[in-house]
Design a protein around this motif. Structure first.
Motif: not given
Length: 175
Positions: A8-27, A156-157, A162-168
């Motif tokens: 569950v944590l892995w799926k949440k993390i991947v979904a969150q990063i994917s969403a953040e990527w979509q919303d990230a500025p072009l730079s 988050g870098g 990522l699983i050790l760090k948990g959700e950010l």
């Protein structure tokens, strides 16, 4: 942590990063694309050296015991490398010692493989490198420097998995 919680944590993390990527500025997207491409190129070179000395056979012979802690290795740069390349992330099986492997080996392509997984060299393979060990360790140093840039740039870098760090709250938040 239970296997279901990891999944569950892995799926949440991947979904969150994917969403953040979509919303990230072009730079930010440009910076990420540039650096994951450098990592991919360097990791492919490192993997070629590993294959040149028949490292894959050594791994197969020892049943890939080194991969036993892989659940904790994928980091932000690895998820982003898959997203940028349009490569689906491996579907982890948290019942395995390394959820990102199967009987044929690592499910991550060498270009997107976690740092620990691509750079670790065991006592069986290292002697096989011979004079190529200089090139191997030079490439490893360059790869580490690229991962460290992600760690310095993004909350988050971290090079901790990522699983050790948990959700950010936001993985791509600049430091």
């Amino acid at each position: 942590m239970s296997l279901d919680n990891d999944k569950v944590l892995w799926k949440k993390i991947v979904a969150q990063i994917s969403a953040e990527w979509q919303d990230a500025p072009l730079s930010e997207k440009d910076w990420i694309e540039e650096h994951v491409q450098v990592i991919a190129r360097l990791q492919q070179e490192l993997h070629r050296l590993f294959l040149d000395v028949d490292g894959a056979a050594a791994c197969h012979d020892c049943a890939e015991r080194c991969c036993g802690h892989g659940r904790f290795h994928p980091g932000l740069a690895n998820v982003l490398a898959c997203v940028v390349a349009g490569v689906p992330l491996p579907l982890p099986d948290f019942g395995r010692d390394c959820p990102y492997s199967n009987d044929e080996g690592c499910l991550f392509a060498p270009a997107q493989r976690p740092y620990n997984c691509i750079s670790f060299i065991c006592d069986e393979v290292e002697p096989r490198l011979g004079p190529k060990s200089v090139q191997f360790y030079l490439l490893e140093k360059q790869i580490r420097a690229e991962y460290e840039q992600f760690a310095q740039r993004y909350v988050g870098g971290s090079m901790r998995g990522l699983i050790l760090k948990g959700e950010l709250p936001h993985y791509l938040t600049r430091k």
